[in-house]
Each structure stands twice: as C-alpha cells, then as structure tokens.
Write a protein that holds these residues in place. Sequence first.
Motif, PDB file in Angstrom:
ATOM      1  N   UNK A  70       0.973  -0.942  -0.314  1.00 36.22           N
ATOM      2  CA  UNK A  70      -0.109  -0.253   0.145  1.00 36.22           C
ATOM      3  C   UNK A  70       0.725   1.413  -0.261  1.00 36.22           C
ATOM      4  N   UNK A  71       2.505   0.903   0.816  1.00 37.09           N
ATOM      5  CA  UNK A  71       3.053   2.391   0.994  1.00 37.09           C
ATOM      6  C   UNK A  71       3.232   2.922  -1.090  1.00 37.09           C
ATOM      7  N   UNK A  72       2.755   1.829  -1.660  1.00 31.89           N
ATOM      8  CA  UNK A  72       3.622   2.193  -3.032  1.00 31.89           C
ATOM      9  C   UNK A  72       2.617   2.521  -3.472  1.00 31.89           C
ATOM     10  N   UNK A  73       1.157   2.965  -3.189  1.00 28.21           N
ATOM     11  CA  UNK A  73       0.115   4.093  -4.169  1.00 28.21           C
ATOM     12  C   UNK A  73      -0.691   3.461  -3.708  1.00 28.21           C
ATOM     13  N   UNK A  74      -1.984   3.859  -4.323  1.00 30.27           N
ATOM     14  CA  UNK A  74      -3.492   3.590  -4.331  1.00 30.27           C
ATOM     15  C   UNK A  74      -3.220   2.941  -5.929  1.00 30.27           C
ATOM     16  N   UNK A  75      -2.748   3.404  -6.661  1.00 33.28           N
ATOM     17  CA  UNK A  75      -2.599   3.116  -8.252  1.00 33.28           C
ATOM     18  C   UNK A  75      -2.434   1.485  -8.201  1.00 33.28           C
ATOM     19  N   UNK A  76      -1.065   0.984  -7.153  1.00 29.79           N
ATOM     20  CA  UNK A  76      -1.201  -0.044  -7.170  1.00 29.79           C
ATOM     21  C   UNK A  76      -1.505  -1.329  -6.307  1.00 29.79           C
ATOM     22  N   UNK A  77      -2.228  -0.933  -5.587  1.00 29.17           N
ATOM     23  CA  UNK A  77      -3.166  -1.721  -4.296  1.00 29.17           C
ATOM     24  C   UNK A  77      -4.339  -1.724  -5.009  1.00 29.17           C
ATOM     25  N   UNK A  83       4.127   8.615  -3.052  1.00 29.15           N
ATOM     26  CA  UNK A  83       3.120   8.162  -3.792  1.00 29.15           C
ATOM     27  C   UNK A  83       1.529   8.687  -2.890  1.00 29.15           C
ATOM     28  N   UNK A  84       1.825   9.745  -2.195  1.00 34.47           N
ATOM     29  CA  UNK A  84       0.918  10.924  -1.593  1.00 34.47           C
ATOM     30  C   UNK A  84      -0.452   9.414  -0.467  1.00 34.47           C
ATOM     31  N   UNK A  85       1.290   8.193   0.036  1.00 33.91           N
ATOM     32  CA  UNK A  85       0.593   7.427   1.476  1.00 33.91           C
ATOM     33  C   UNK A  85       1.172   7.797   2.267  1.00 33.91           C
TER      34      UNK A  85
END
Length: 472
Positions: free
Chosen positions: A142-149, A330-332
């Motif tokens: 999830x720390x890699x961003x919403x696009x990935x998760x 990644x804005x997390x």
Amino acid sequence: MAKAQKTGKFLGVFALAMINVSLICSLRGLPTMAEYGLTVIFFLMVSVVFFLIPVSLVSAELATGWPKGGGIYVWVREAFGEKMGFVTIILQWVQNLVFYPTALAATAAVIAYLFVKPELANNQYYTLAVIIIVYWLSVLINLRGMKVSGRFTSIGTILGIIFPGVLLFVLGLAWIFSGQDFALTVDLEALIPDLGKVNNFVLLTGMFLFFAGMEVSGVHAMEVKNPTKDYPKAIFIAALIVTAIFLFGSLAIALIIPTSELSLTAGIMQTYLAVLNKFNLGWLVPIIALLAAPGMVVQVSSWIVGPSRGLLVTAQNGDLPPFFQKMNKNKMPVHIMIVQGILVSIIACVFMLMPSVSSSFWILTALAAILYLTVYIIMFAAAIKLKYSQPNTKRAYEVPGGKIGMWIIAGIGSLACLSAIFFGFFPPSQISTGSVGRYVGLLVIGYIVLGFIPFIVYAFRKKSWKKTIKID
C-alpha cells in the motif's frame, strides 16, 4: 443530488444494492454464525431489523444532508462539536486495528490448508506469525500508492469472497442431496433459541459487527434518481442478499461440521475438507486454498488504505501531531500506516493470551464490535440532535416520519447496539474462552485503553499541529 443532475446519469437501485453488498459482505463470520445452528435464522432477522436497517436509513439521511465528504466525522462534529467528531473518527479507526488480526487469522487458516497442514490453523504461534508477516507485507504494498493496491481489489473480491462463497454453497447442496448425516438437529423447536439464557445472545455482538459498514454507502444516496424511494429499495435488496449469503453459508457449515469441532477461523476450510473427502476429492483442498488465500490477503490489503487515509484528514485538521501528517512520494500516509502496523502487531499478541485460536478470534471480534457499536450509538444520537439543531438543512433522503420517525429508528438502533455491547462482555457458551475473569478483564481493559486514546490525544493537541503536509 447535484452530481446526478449535472451528468444526467443516475445510479440504479440494483447497482446501489450491489455496492452495499460489497461493503459489508464477508465470509469470515460464517463459522461464528454456524455456532448458532438453526437459530442463526432468528438472530439474522434480529440483526437486520434492529441493526442493519436503522444504520442504513439514518446514515442515508446524514450523508445526503452533509454530502461534501468526511462521513461520520462531519456528522458528529455538526451535532456535538469538533471534539466528539474527533473522538468518533478515532474510535472507528481503533476498531479497525482490532479487526485486522481477526481477518488475518482466517487467512492464516486458509494458508495452513494450502500446505496440507490443517492442524496449523489451531496453532497460536503460527497464527500470530502469519498475521504479522501478511499485515506488514500489505503495508509495503500500500505504501506504493493507490494505483498499485487498487489493481488487486477486484481480484481479492472474486477470489476471497465470491469463489469460496459459491463453492461453499455448492458443497453444502452436494452434502444434503447425497444423503449424508447432519451435524445438527433439524426441527421446528431448534429454530427458536432459549431466550432465558444470556449466553445464547453473546454471539449476536459479533453478528452485528459482520453487518457493520453500511453507513459508508450513504454517500451514494445522492446518486440515485429518487433518493426517497430508491435508496430504501436498494437497502432492502442488499439486506436480503447479504442475509441469504450469511444464512446459507453458515447453515452449510453447521450441517456438516459439529459445533464441538468447529474452528472460528478455519470453519470454511473444514467444511471443504469434510465434503470433498466424502467424495474422494480431498486432493482439491490445497488447490482451493491456493486460489482463496491470495484473494483473502489482497482483500485485507485493500482494507488498510481507507482508515489510514481517513485518519490523515484528521491529522491535516490539526487534531494529531505533525508526525502523522507526513506522506511519501506516492501520497500515502507513511507514518500513520507504520504506527498502525505496530499497534496491530501488539493487539495480535492476544492470540498468545487465550487458550485457543478460536477464543482469541472471538475476543478480538467482540472488542472490535463493542468499539464499533459505540461509534454507531454516537451516530444515532447525532442524527437525532441534527433534526433539532439544523432542521433547515436539506436532506435528499429523510427517515420516514420526521422527528418522531428519527427517534423511533435511531432509538431502536441505539438500544440494539447497547444490548449487543452488554452481551459482548459475557463469554459465549459455544466457545471455550478459559477463565471468565481473564476474558472479561481483557475486554474491559481493551475497551477502556482503546476508548480513551482519542480523549487523551485531543486533550494534548496544540494549535501548531495544523500545518502543511510534508512529502518526501
């Protein structure tokens, strides 16, 4: 209803019903419900009428009256001020911390069957290890961003809910039509529980938790063509679908696995194994686990983001120290997610304090339910207060009956929540929880400690906490 008017597009009744189903339907609670046997029918009806419907209708009015975002935080703040809004949103976040270990314990049970080691599902050390490892892996994803998760959310829904749920239903039918013996008594008397025994109501606390979350869908009440008529229709359709899934799923387990042998975390896998072994297809169990386990992991991973980002809004408002405002590239909310992970890891240690995995699963379920039900009581009170303090605020949907209707619906929901909280402090007769003193003590301590966190944080907040967010 501005959005719908601008685009000319409306959300259909059935589409909204499906959104509601996806928000609250999870299979992890089926083994717990199966502990009731045939009386699960009675308790499901109680949960729907006295909890699910009041929560849905009241939250729809609140969401359409204050639609700009913030959800329950804004509703309570408008009614009782910023302090109670903050307390409510933190309580909602805290209950999620308690919830994660229960969801991951069920995941650990599926993984045990993947390795053809069913006995591991009842091993506390193994369960704790899987909870911590899988949770922290989910945090890293999830720390890699919403696009990935976000890419994996639909996969998790299909493999973690739909696939095992349909399979459970099919295997239950196969068991019935093949003439196998039932693990419970099937007669009219078994449908009604002994209402004179408090312990028969204890599991109702967990059942309320399994029905929780409908308030999230209230934001969509503005997107249907006629909120006054269409939203209640969608709620009742969703309630019927969810109730059917819970009913047939839990009965399938109860018919096949005796309650004395049922694991609250591995009950679904136990059912798969029992039925498939009867038809000499036991070799399929690891394959089923191979498909379901990743789906359950991804599903839990997708749940981590929402509460973290919700807490970030609170931090931005200056109610939390600047440390919690930090986001990565990644804005997390990196610091919030790390602190959340540490707290989840500590809470998961309850699995080492109780006599079995099932008893640990239950006490965490009860604690999460008690915390969440407290949030709902505050929400119901806020809805009543706003009927008087802000009567001129336009609501696209309103609970039928005006102020009297709100008192009745919110009152029923509040009494149901208070009753479930009360029953939650009693150890269930269906599950061995060891010493009554230890069980009650852990629940009381957990409720007090976690419940007072928001009051303590709010008391020490400073004006300097509200500042621009740092992004690495």
